[in-house]
Design an enzyme around this catalytic site. Structure first.
Site, PDB file in Angstrom:
ATOM      1  N   ILE A   2      34.016  77.452 -11.971  1.00 44.29           N
ATOM      2  CA  ILE A   2      34.726  78.516 -11.056  1.00 44.29           C
ATOM      3  C   ILE A   2      34.942  79.659 -11.902  1.00 44.29           C
ATOM      4  O   ILE A   2      35.227  80.766 -11.543  1.00 44.29           O
ATOM      5  CB  ILE A   2      35.918  77.906 -10.386  1.00 44.29           C
ATOM      6  CG1 ILE A   2      36.437  78.789  -9.075  1.00 44.29           C
ATOM      7  CG2 ILE A   2      37.247  77.562 -11.333  1.00 44.29           C
ATOM      8  CD1 ILE A   2      37.503  78.314  -8.534  1.00 44.29           C
TER       9      ILE A   2
ATOM     10  N   ASN B 159      49.527  72.817 -12.786  1.00 48.66           N
ATOM     11  CA  ASN B 159      50.853  71.789 -12.461  1.00 48.66           C
ATOM     12  C   ASN B 159      52.092  72.716 -12.504  1.00 48.66           C
ATOM     13  O   ASN B 159      51.996  73.971 -12.633  1.00 48.66           O
ATOM     14  CB  ASN B 159      50.836  70.822 -13.731  1.00 48.66           C
ATOM     15  CG  ASN B 159      51.006  71.609 -15.327  1.00 48.66           C
ATOM     16  OD1 ASN B 159      51.877  72.344 -15.521  1.00 48.66           O
ATOM     17  ND2 ASN B 159      50.098  71.474 -15.861  1.00 48.66           N
TER      18      ASN B 159
ATOM     19  N   ASP C 204      42.268  73.825 -14.655  1.00 51.74           N
ATOM     20  CA  ASP C 204      43.423  74.676 -15.360  1.00 51.74           C
ATOM     21  C   ASP C 204      42.964  74.871 -16.798  1.00 51.74           C
ATOM     22  O   ASP C 204      43.111  76.129 -17.321  1.00 51.74           O
ATOM     23  CB  ASP C 204      44.637  73.722 -15.201  1.00 51.74           C
ATOM     24  CG  ASP C 204      46.038  74.681 -15.635  1.00 51.74           C
ATOM     25  OD1 ASP C 204      47.104  73.823 -15.694  1.00 51.74           O
ATOM     26  OD2 ASP C 204      45.771  75.746 -15.779  1.00 51.74           O
TER      27      ASP C 204
ATOM     28  N   THR D  12      42.093  66.786  -6.383  1.00 48.52           N
ATOM     29  CA  THR D  12      41.168  65.708  -6.257  1.00 48.52           C
ATOM     30  C   THR D  12      40.904  65.217  -7.691  1.00 48.52           C
ATOM     31  O   THR D  12      39.906  64.305  -7.760  1.00 48.52           O
ATOM     32  CB  THR D  12      39.725  66.212  -5.577  1.00 48.52           C
ATOM     33  OG1 THR D  12      39.150  67.048  -6.344  1.00 48.52           O
ATOM     34  CG2 THR D  12      40.211  66.661  -4.266  1.00 48.52           C
ATOM     35  N   GLY D  13      41.361  65.951  -8.869  1.00 51.79           N
ATOM     36  CA  GLY D  13      41.017  65.393 -10.200  1.00 51.79           C
ATOM     37  C   GLY D  13      41.946  64.457 -10.793  1.00 51.79           C
ATOM     38  O   GLY D  13      42.384  63.512 -10.243  1.00 51.79           O
ATOM     39  N   VAL D  14      42.868  65.087 -11.787  1.00 51.02           N
ATOM     40  CA  VAL D  14      43.759  64.305 -12.413  1.00 51.02           C
ATOM     41  C   VAL D  14      44.548  63.924 -11.192  1.00 51.02           C
ATOM     42  O   VAL D  14      45.656  62.857 -11.280  1.00 51.02           O
ATOM     43  CB  VAL D  14      44.512  65.335 -13.440  1.00 51.02           C
ATOM     44  CG1 VAL D  14      45.671  64.821 -14.015  1.00 51.02           C
ATOM     45  CG2 VAL D  14      43.651  65.540 -14.526  1.00 51.02           C
TER      46      VAL D  14
HETATM   47  N1  APR Z   1      35.003  74.741 -12.139  1.00 47.30           N
HETATM   48  C1  APR Z   1      35.393  74.045 -11.128  1.00 47.30           C
HETATM   49  N2  APR Z   1      35.902  73.051 -10.703  1.00 47.30           N
HETATM   50  C2  APR Z   1      36.258  72.412 -11.968  1.00 47.30           C
HETATM   51  C3  APR Z   1      36.213  72.703 -13.118  1.00 47.30           C
HETATM   52  C4  APR Z   1      35.721  74.070 -13.405  1.00 47.30           C
HETATM   53  N3  APR Z   1      35.307  74.644 -14.556  1.00 47.30           N
HETATM   54  N4  APR Z   1      36.765  71.814 -13.979  1.00 47.30           N
HETATM   55  C5  APR Z   1      37.149  70.725 -13.207  1.00 47.30           C
HETATM   56  N5  APR Z   1      36.771  71.135 -11.928  1.00 47.30           N
HETATM   57  C6  APR Z   1      37.255  70.184 -10.675  1.00 47.30           C
HETATM   58  C7  APR Z   1      37.378  68.917 -10.686  1.00 47.30           C
HETATM   59  O1  APR Z   1      35.925  68.033 -10.758  1.00 47.30           O
HETATM   60  C8  APR Z   1      38.262  68.497  -9.509  1.00 47.30           C
HETATM   61  O2  APR Z   1      37.110  68.295  -8.441  1.00 47.30           O
HETATM   62  O3  APR Z   1      38.502  70.793 -10.046  1.00 47.30           O
HETATM   63  C9  APR Z   1      39.105  69.793  -9.262  1.00 47.30           C
HETATM   64  C10 APR Z   1      40.490  69.758  -9.407  1.00 47.30           C
HETATM   65  O4  APR Z   1      40.526  68.867 -10.727  1.00 47.30           O
HETATM   66  P1  APR Z   1      41.773  68.830 -11.651  1.00 47.30           P
HETATM   67  O5  APR Z   1      41.371  70.147 -12.472  1.00 47.30           O
HETATM   68  O6  APR Z   1      41.912  67.535 -12.416  1.00 47.30           O
HETATM   69  O7  APR Z   1      42.931  69.506 -10.984  1.00 47.30           O
HETATM   70  P2  APR Z   1      43.993  68.452 -10.205  1.00 47.30           P
HETATM   71  O8  APR Z   1      43.452  67.234  -9.559  1.00 47.30           O
HETATM   72  O9  APR Z   1      44.568  69.659  -9.296  1.00 47.30           O
HETATM   73  O10 APR Z   1      45.122  67.933 -11.280  1.00 47.30           O
HETATM   74  C11 APR Z   1      45.922  69.116 -11.686  1.00 47.30           C
HETATM   75  O11 APR Z   1      45.374  68.718 -14.057  1.00 47.30           O
HETATM   76  O12 APR Z   1      44.417  69.958 -15.789  1.00 47.30           O
HETATM   77  C12 APR Z   1      45.871  69.485 -15.174  1.00 47.30           C
HETATM   78  O13 APR Z   1      47.119  71.097 -15.789  1.00 47.30           O
HETATM   79  C13 APR Z   1      46.569  70.556 -14.467  1.00 47.30           C
HETATM   80  O14 APR Z   1      48.315  69.047 -14.508  1.00 47.30           O
HETATM   81  C14 APR Z   1      47.370  69.605 -13.616  1.00 47.30           C
HETATM   82  C15 APR Z   1      46.489  68.630 -12.965  1.00 47.30           C
END
Ligand code: APR
Length: 169
Positions: free
Chosen positions: A11, A24, A34, A118-120
């Site tokens: 992105i 967060n 992030d 959907t990630g962390v």
């Molecule tokens: N571009 C697009 N999508 C991405 C990128 C990127 N560079 N990096 C990761 N993703 C995707 C992940 O694969 C996932 O599908 O973004 C989605 C959201 O995942 P996370 O980044 O882990 O976000 P989230 O699940 O909302 O957790 C937020 O994670 O990084 C920390 O500071 C953040 O504490 C907060 C938590």
């Protein structure tokens, strides 16, 4: 009604008016998208985020994009998935609604969302995508802007989920 599109990749490389950051509550950076956004935007983004004094879950705040191609970054805080009975769906829908409202305030014509939570934060991908598409469609019904909304997927499986959702009415 805006075009809803799927785009697979990083992105931070997208040349759109606004990209959404899955942050967060502290807004002080982290890993995942992030971390990537802060790395690409440069240190001024963190300086600006410090001034925002955090963000409640389900809400959003906006900053410039600094070194990013995108003019704006809309930071939103998705819910941490627990068991689905802690208002997670409504909080996630709120992220999309608040981001679209801020994009509208600054006149963003193109906006890109990552797969928030959907990630962390562990939100099941299929369910999260359904909430994302439904909320964006409902919010933009009858609206003349933005022109394009991109659902940005880092993985092929996420892209496949969004493609199938956008094909169906
Ligand atoms: N571009 C697009 N999508 C991405 C990128 C990127 N560079 N990096 C990761 N993703 C995707 C992940 O694969 C996932 O599908 O973004 C989605 C959201 O995942 P996370 O980044 O882990 O976000 P989230 O699940 O909302 O957790 C937020 O994670 O990084 C920390 O500071 C953040 O504490 C907060 C938590």
């Amino acid at each position: 009604m805006a075009d809803l599109l799927v785009w697979q990749g990083d992105i931070t490389t997208l040349n759109v008016d606004a990209i959404v950051n899955a942050a967060n509550n502290s807004l002080l950076g982290g890993g995942g998208v992030d971390g990537a956004i802060h790395k690409a935007a440069g240190p001024q983004l963190l300086e600006e985020c410090r001034r925002l004094q955090g963000c409640p879950t389900g809400e959003a705040k906006i900053t410039p994009g600094y070194r990013l191609p995108a003019r704006w970054v809309i930071h939103t805080v998705g819910p941490v998935w627990q068991d689905g009975a802690r208002n997670e769906a409504e909080l996630l829908a709120g992220c999309y609604r608040h981001c679209l409202a801020l994009a509208d305030e600054v006149g963003a014509r193109t906006i890109a969302f990552p797969c928030i939570s959907t990630g962390v934060f562990g939100f099941p991908a299929q369910q999260a995508a359904g909430i994302a598409v439904q909320t964006v469609r409902q919010s933009l019904e009858g609206q003349s802007s933005p022109d394009k909304v991109y659902f940005v997927c880092f993985s092929q499986e996420d892209a496949d989920i969004y493609h199938s959702l956008l094909r169906s009415d």
